[in-house]
Design a protein around this motif. Structure first.
Motif, PDB file in Angstrom:
ATOM      1  N   LEU A 277       0.832  -1.203   0.000  1.00 59.16           N
ATOM      2  CA  LEU A 277       0.000   0.000   0.000  1.00 59.16           C
ATOM      3  C   LEU A 277       0.866   1.253   0.000  1.00 59.16           C
ATOM      4  O   LEU A 277       1.936   1.282   0.604  1.00 59.16           O
TER       5      LEU A 277
ATOM      6  N   GLN B 286      -2.479   5.488   1.581  1.00 62.61           N
ATOM      7  CA  GLN B 286      -3.498   4.440   1.768  1.00 62.61           C
ATOM      8  C   GLN B 286      -3.387   3.847   3.167  1.00 62.61           C
ATOM      9  O   GLN B 286      -4.373   3.652   3.874  1.00 62.61           O
ATOM     10  N   LYS B 287      -2.151   3.546   3.546  1.00 63.95           N
ATOM     11  CA  LYS B 287      -1.909   2.950   4.859  1.00 63.95           C
ATOM     12  C   LYS B 287      -2.400   3.884   5.967  1.00 63.95           C
ATOM     13  O   LYS B 287      -3.048   3.466   6.928  1.00 63.95           O
TER      14      LYS B 287
ATOM     15  N   PHE C 295      -4.655   6.218   5.808  1.00 60.16           N
ATOM     16  CA  PHE C 295      -6.117   6.304   5.843  1.00 60.16           C
ATOM     17  C   PHE C 295      -6.692   5.141   6.647  1.00 60.16           C
ATOM     18  O   PHE C 295      -7.629   5.304   7.426  1.00 60.16           O
ATOM     19  N   HIS C 296      -6.115   3.965   6.459  1.00 62.15           N
ATOM     20  CA  HIS C 296      -6.569   2.787   7.210  1.00 62.15           C
ATOM     21  C   HIS C 296      -6.235   2.948   8.694  1.00 62.15           C
ATOM     22  O   HIS C 296      -7.089   2.765   9.567  1.00 62.15           O
ATOM     23  N   GLU C 297      -5.012   3.315   8.977  1.00 64.08           N
ATOM     24  CA  GLU C 297      -4.554   3.412  10.370  1.00 64.08           C
ATOM     25  C   GLU C 297      -5.316   4.469  11.157  1.00 64.08           C
ATOM     26  O   GLU C 297      -5.601   4.284  12.331  1.00 64.08           O
TER      27      GLU C 297
ATOM     28  N   HIS D 120      -8.336   5.639  10.533  1.00 61.84           N
ATOM     29  CA  HIS D 120      -9.800   5.558  10.336  1.00 61.84           C
ATOM     30  C   HIS D 120     -10.299   6.814   9.613  1.00 61.84           C
ATOM     31  O   HIS D 120     -11.222   7.498  10.056  1.00 61.84           O
TER      32      HIS D 120
ATOM     33  N   LEU E  80     -11.728   6.889   6.790  1.00 61.20           N
ATOM     34  CA  LEU E  80     -12.813   6.613   5.842  1.00 61.20           C
ATOM     35  C   LEU E  80     -13.914   5.871   6.562  1.00 61.20           C
ATOM     36  O   LEU E  80     -13.671   5.148   7.516  1.00 61.20           O
ATOM     37  N   GLN E  81     -15.121   6.100   6.117  1.00 61.27           N
ATOM     38  CA  GLN E  81     -16.244   5.335   6.650  1.00 61.27           C
ATOM     39  C   GLN E  81     -16.942   4.618   5.503  1.00 61.27           C
ATOM     40  O   GLN E  81     -16.676   3.448   5.250  1.00 61.27           O
TER      41      GLN E  81
ATOM     42  N   ASN F  76     -10.260  12.877  10.853  1.00 63.29           N
ATOM     43  CA  ASN F  76      -9.293  11.791  10.713  1.00 63.29           C
ATOM     44  C   ASN F  76      -8.606  11.781   9.351  1.00 63.29           C
ATOM     45  O   ASN F  76      -7.520  11.211   9.212  1.00 63.29           O
TER      46      ASN F  76
ATOM     47  N   VAL G 232      -7.508  14.526   7.937  1.00 61.33           N
ATOM     48  CA  VAL G 232      -6.379  15.438   8.179  1.00 61.33           C
ATOM     49  C   VAL G 232      -5.277  14.708   8.949  1.00 61.33           C
ATOM     50  O   VAL G 232      -4.092  14.799   8.611  1.00 61.33           O
TER      51      VAL G 232
ATOM     52  N   ARG H  53      -8.396  -1.606  13.650  1.00 60.80           N
ATOM     53  CA  ARG H  53      -8.532  -0.977  12.336  1.00 60.80           C
ATOM     54  C   ARG H  53      -9.559  -1.780  11.554  1.00 60.80           C
ATOM     55  O   ARG H  53      -9.668  -3.003  11.728  1.00 60.80           O
ATOM     56  N   ARG H  54     -10.263  -1.108  10.687  1.00 61.13           N
ATOM     57  CA  ARG H  54     -11.446  -1.747  10.089  1.00 61.13           C
ATOM     58  C   ARG H  54     -11.101  -2.787   9.028  1.00 61.13           C
ATOM     59  O   ARG H  54     -10.245  -2.591   8.177  1.00 61.13           O
TER      60      ARG H  54
ATOM     61  N   ASP I  89     -11.710  -1.660   5.278  1.00 62.07           N
ATOM     62  CA  ASP I  89     -10.905  -0.630   4.607  1.00 62.07           C
ATOM     63  C   ASP I  89     -10.126  -1.103   3.392  1.00 62.07           C
ATOM     64  O   ASP I  89      -9.974  -0.370   2.422  1.00 62.07           O
TER      65      ASP I  89
ATOM     66  N   ILE J  71      -9.826   1.346   0.207  1.00 58.56           N
ATOM     67  CA  ILE J  71      -8.676   2.220  -0.068  1.00 58.56           C
ATOM     68  C   ILE J  71      -7.911   1.807  -1.320  1.00 58.56           C
ATOM     69  O   ILE J  71      -7.001   2.509  -1.754  1.00 58.56           O
TER      70      ILE J  71
ATOM     71  N   GLY K  42     -21.096   2.230   5.870  1.00 67.44           N
ATOM     72  CA  GLY K  42     -19.987   3.070   6.322  1.00 67.44           C
ATOM     73  C   GLY K  42     -19.719   2.963   7.810  1.00 67.44           C
ATOM     74  O   GLY K  42     -18.717   3.479   8.306  1.00 67.44           O
TER      75      GLY K  42
ATOM     76  N   LEU L 185     -12.192   3.697  17.945  1.00 66.60           N
ATOM     77  CA  LEU L 185     -11.835   4.361  16.682  1.00 66.60           C
ATOM     78  C   LEU L 185     -13.098   4.639  15.856  1.00 66.60           C
ATOM     79  O   LEU L 185     -13.278   5.737  15.320  1.00 66.60           O
TER      80      LEU L 185
END
Lengths: 160, 834
Positions: free
Chosen positions: A84, A88-89, A91-93, A95, A97-98, A141, A143, B22-23, B26, B30, B519, B684
């Protein structure tokens, strides 16, 4: 119809397109890059953001024929060799994104922000992402993720 | 001996619940490996475009489709007349009164349109572009009818949104504490306060909002199999399936609905839409798979809207600040049709206007009204943000009237932590809470006293930039809902939730949930819950949802119900798996069931090192070679959970706003919230829900509003004009929690999805009003744009000291609106700037 040749995520495609075809429709419907999505029809939301020759563009705001002879990177081509991208990493770490619908565009734009400004302040990040709308996260998140990715990218740059 | 349970054993392996996992969701999202409805392509698939009415109210006199039909790539053009017997209806599931006036809502209009954007014809073509091109060629003749657009004018019935119905008044719903026996007589309380107490009377506007989920709605219908498959960007696959069957004459067993990846909803996808029904009707007519994906402009125009109320509020109190009564009179715009929840949305406010305060007398009145605008339904919070805004604004007004600190007046009146469970004047029993604790923590994180001191300095120095502090101590009711209560309210369905757990032979666990995330991260949170309950690795749990074939029973996701109702069903199913497995464990271990203890995924024989893991039992069950005589070879289990009560999250939100008194510009300086949402499964995910919720509520206060012109055209019909906040408009928030576990579910959880949105709007508006109150301002209509703030300041009459002001104005029945910031709807277009 116009014949175009575009490199998308490292693969060269040659297709006949209607001159009016938007790049985002070409990517989604012809090339099958459905990771890039459409969120509005006025270039406000940025969900369709991709890189054109390494610079972020809203692919709803570019005609497919304008990409002829150029290179497009979508969210699907961002990870390299199964690894990744730091954004990308992050964004995952973090959170960041929902529902994930704005995420491809947000990540592509965040990469561009960091390319132009490797050590942005919070306000610079916020202004750099102003053209990308998210309805889920309140941006807090996102930012954070961009800040974290900035750190990761700069430490990569130092070590390489 | 009895089986022991280590669920609260602190020596057990580290628990998943409470961990910031962590989800799981994702990875796909992503990398763009997503399955949005619009991504679905099927062989021979056709594409639809909708022809929509440009008029707010008109009779359709003719539709000429010839030119469109002849256009390249066009397969068919279908009018309402063509499918009138097979298109079903868009139903209202909650008639709030037995005599509710409910216009028939056809997916494709046949004779008359009642709002702009209504579908009048459907173009079917080989590509979406060809369909859209040809939609321009459909020639529709309309006879325009008078349209009623203003809510108060509509309530006067001078122009009718639906002439055949004879009235715009859809339903009147009342809750009176004296009549219900839950409290005193509110009119008597107000009359008494007029003599020797304090009466605050205000009228507030809840502007119309648009949910504006990021993924435009899309639907794909494949009618080619024996079972029709409908993919839809919906929050409610199960309810959609039911209503397709119930209104289109298709057996329910012939319908499969799938909600694949769904890009946000916020209530906006809690609907059965005309577009879904039209696409089904057309696909069945042509026998080919069909897809319809809306444009953003169509989404803003024809996806349902939210809020849109006038609130007339009267609060009575003793001179010492003790509240004695609250009377609520709502006018709620339903738009052109009564949508699926419809009048139920404002009615949810009936139990929430009294909020956390001990009003001895209370009355809630709600009149729902039809207009010629887009229909209104649930939007994040649905009825509760409106109520919370009203009461939290009123508590600030009371404090200002008394010249006291708004938190102090609230504390004087709120339910104290030792008083739970507490039955309110509206008849709800709040199970748990601690408003003191949340408030103390919020004040500390905010630096309340320091900011008050700064405010004082700025006031004294006449700083052009004034500081305001806004308070919102909210509660809400969520976790929809006890079926019995829904039945009493005439809601069309129950509020239970279903789950299944399948123990696979390889030790993996499939969890099927009836809720339908878009979501919220259910796959991750449910995995954590099941991992703890069954003692299996987090990674081994697969959560399946959103497809009526794999998840045949469920009532979907809305009203912050997924965790408190849906996950409770999962917990119960897991417990049944354990119960079933115990029988097999005893057999395989040649032990008595009474001697077994289940700990960390393993049945052990007490006092020995003998034991067997649940995955081994799953394999043994699959093989079925050695099971007890007569045993059914399965440890899979189902559970359906129907809650006894709602859950009541609460919190204290504090907002500091700087207001430039020379320009009206407002800047958010700081926002702190401390929410009590009971037990937290994944901090989270909770933080994310709170952040997003906050911004939606803040957006109502500052930026968003659906505006119509005098012809009934939505002028905020694109993201250029409907101004969602961007990263540059917002700040980072300070969020924290206190915890009073809910007593209505095993996990002690309360809902969190709507909390931020419910709480934040009044916090922001209270802060702005607080900043400019010394300038004579006591309200600003939302969204509080710089122009409105500036005008309010210009119109204000400065008072020399806080608390020293004219007596609260009383309502004059002859004047429709006395809100100084709102102007008079008889002379200005509703919602427009004055």
């Amino acid at each position: 119809m116009s014949r175009i040749t575009v490199i998308v995520d490292g693969v060269s495609y040659t297709d006949e397109v209607e001159p009016r075809t938007l790049l985002v429709h070409y990517l989604r419907e012809t090339v099958g890059k459905t990771g890039t999505v459409v969120g509005c029809d006025t270039s406000n939301c940025g969900a369709c953001t991709v890189h054109l020759d390494g610079t972020s563009v809203k692919s709803c705001n570019v005609l497919a024929v304008q990409a002829d002879g150029h290179e497009v990177t979508t969210i699907e081509g961002l990870a390299q060799n199964g690894e990744l991208h730091p954004v990308q990493k992050a964004f995952h770490e973090c959170h960041a994104l929902q529902c994930g619908y704005c995420t491809p565009g947000m990540i592509m734009q965040a990469c561009d922000v960091l390319k132009n400004n490797p050590d942005p302040s919070e306000q610079e990040i916020r202004e750099g992402l102003e053209g990308n709308l998210c309805r889920c996260t309140g941006y807090h998140n996102i930012v954070k993720a961009v800040q974290q990715a900035a750190g990761e990218l700069s430490s990569q740059a130092v070590s390489s | 001996m009895t089986i022991t349970d280590d669920r609260t054993d602190t020596t057990a392996p580290e628990l998943e619940i409470g961990k910031a996992r962590r989800r799981k969701e994702d990875q796909r999202l992503i990398t763009g490996r997503t399955r949005w409805t619009d991504n679905i392509q099927l062989p021979g698939m056709l594409h639809l475009a909708m022809v929509r009415s440009p008029f707010a109210h008109a009779t359709i006199t003719a539709i000429n489709t010839a030119e469109a039909k002849a256009a390249p790539g066009v397969i068919d053009v279908v009018t309402g007349e063509d499918i009138k017997d097979v298109q079903g209806v868009n139903a209202n599931a909650w008639p709030i009164t037995a005599d509710q006036v409910t216009p028939t809502h056809l997916p494709v209009a046949v004779e008359r349109v009642a709002c702009a954007g209504e579908i009048v014809a459907v173009v079917v073509a080989r590509s979406a572009a060809a369909a859209r091109d040809a939609a321009e060629l459909v020639d529709v003749d309309y006879d325009e009818l008078p349209a009623v657009l203003d809510l108060k004018e509509a309530a006067a019935d001078t122009v009718l949104a639906h002439p055949d119905l004879g009235t715009n008044k859809s339903a009147f719903w009342k809750l009176d504490s004296a009549e219900a026996g839950t409290g005193g007589d509110v009119d008597a309380a107000i009359a008494k306060a007029r003599e020797d107490g304090v009466v605050i009377e205000r009228e507030f506007r809840q502007q119309r909002l648009i949910p504006a989920f990021m993924e435009p709605r899309s639907v794909v219908v494949d009618p080619t199999g024996e079972q029709m498959v409908v993919w839809s960007a919906t929050q409610i696959p199960h309810i959609l399936r039911f209503l397709i069957a119930a209104t289109m004459g298709i057996p329910e067993s012939k319908v499969r609905v799938i909600a694949p990846d769904v890009g946000g909803g916020f209530g906006g996808k809690l609907q059965t839409t005309p577009e879904e029904f039209a696409t089904i009707a057309v696909a069945r007519r042509l026998g080919k798979p069909c897809k319809y994906t809306e444009t953003r402009s169509e989404s803003l125009l024809s996806g349902h809207h939210g809020r849109d109320q006038w609130q007339k509020l009267t609060l009575s109190a003793e001179k010492d600040g003790t509240v004695t009564g609250l009377k609520v009179e709502l006018l709620a715009d339903m738009g052109a049709y009564i949508a699926i929840v419809g009048g139920g949305v404002p009615v949810l406010g009936a139990w929430m206007f009294n909020s956390i305060y001990k009003f001895p007398a209370y009355q809630f009145n709600c009149q729902t009204v039809l207009t010629n605008k887009t229909w209104v339904d649930a939007y994040r919070g649905a009825g509760r943000p409106e109520a919370t805004f009203g009461i939290e604004r009123m508590m600030d007004e009371l404090a200002a009237e008394l010249g006291r600190d708004p938190l102090e007046v609230r504390e004087q009146n709120w339910i104290r932590h030792e008083e739970f469970p507490f039955t309110t004047v509206a008849g709800m029993t709040y199970d748990s809470g601690n408003y003191e604790a949340a408030t103390a923590k919020a004040k500390e994180l905010f630096g309340y006293d320091e900011l008050r001191a700064e405010q004082k300095r700025r006031r004294e120095s006449n700083d052009p930039v004034q500081l305001g502090i806004g308070v919102s101590t909210f509660t809400e009711m969520c976790g929809l809902a006890p079926s019995r209560i829904l039945g009493q309210l005439n809601y069309g369905a129950g509020g239970w939730e279903h789950a299944s757990i399948r123990m696979l032979a390889t030790g993996k666990v499939e969890v099927v949930t009836g809720v339908s995330p878009h979501g919220q991260g259910h796959e991750t949170a449910w995995s954590q819950i099941v991992a703890d309950r069954l003692g299996v690795p987090f990674e081994d749990v697969e959560v399946l949802h959103g497809d009526t074939q794999t998840s045949p029973r469920g009532l979907d996701t809305y009203g912050s119900r997924s965790l408190v109702v849906g996950a409770e069903a999962v917990v119960r199913a897991a417990d049944r798996v354990i119960d079933k497995a115990k029988v097999f464990a005893a057999h395989l271990l040649e032990a008595s069931e009474d001697d077994l203890e289940f700990k960390a995924g393993r049945f052990g024989v007490k006092g020995t090192d003998k034991g067997i893991g649940i995955a081994e039992i799953a394999l043994a069950t699959f093989a079925a070679h050695n099971l007890p005589d007569g045993a059914e070879p399965s440890i899979d289990a189902d559970a359906t959970f129907d809650p006894d009560n709602f859950s009541f999250p609460h919190g204290t939100h504090l907002c500091a706003m700087e207001v430039d008194t020379e320009t009206g510009a407002t800047t958010m300086r700081k926002y702190v919230c401390v929410d009590d949402i009971g037990t937290i499964i994944n901090p989270l995910i909770v933080e994310g829900q709170v952040h997003g919720g906050l911004v939606q509520g803040i957006a109502q206060a500052l930026w968003e509003g659906a505006e119509y012109d005098e012809q009934g055209t939505l002028v905020t019909g694109s993201f250029v004009d409907y101004t969602l906040p961007t990263a540059a408009d917002t700040i980072s928030f300070v969020t924290d929690h206190t915890t009073s576990p809910s007593t209505t579910n095993t996990l002690g959880t309360k809902g969190v999805g709507e909390a931020g949105t419910i709480a934040s709007t009044p916090a922001v508006v209270n802060a702005i009003v607080d900043a400019v109150r010394p300038l004579g301002v006591d309200d600003i209509v939302m969204p509080c744009t710089p122009e409105r703030v500036w005008k309010a300041i210009q119109a204000g009459h400065p008072v020399s000291h806080e608390g020293e002001r004219d007596a609260a104005p009383h309502f004059d029945e002859a004047t429709p609106n006395q809100d100084p910031g709102a102007g008079s709807p008889s002379t200005t277009t509703e919602g427009s700037d004055q």
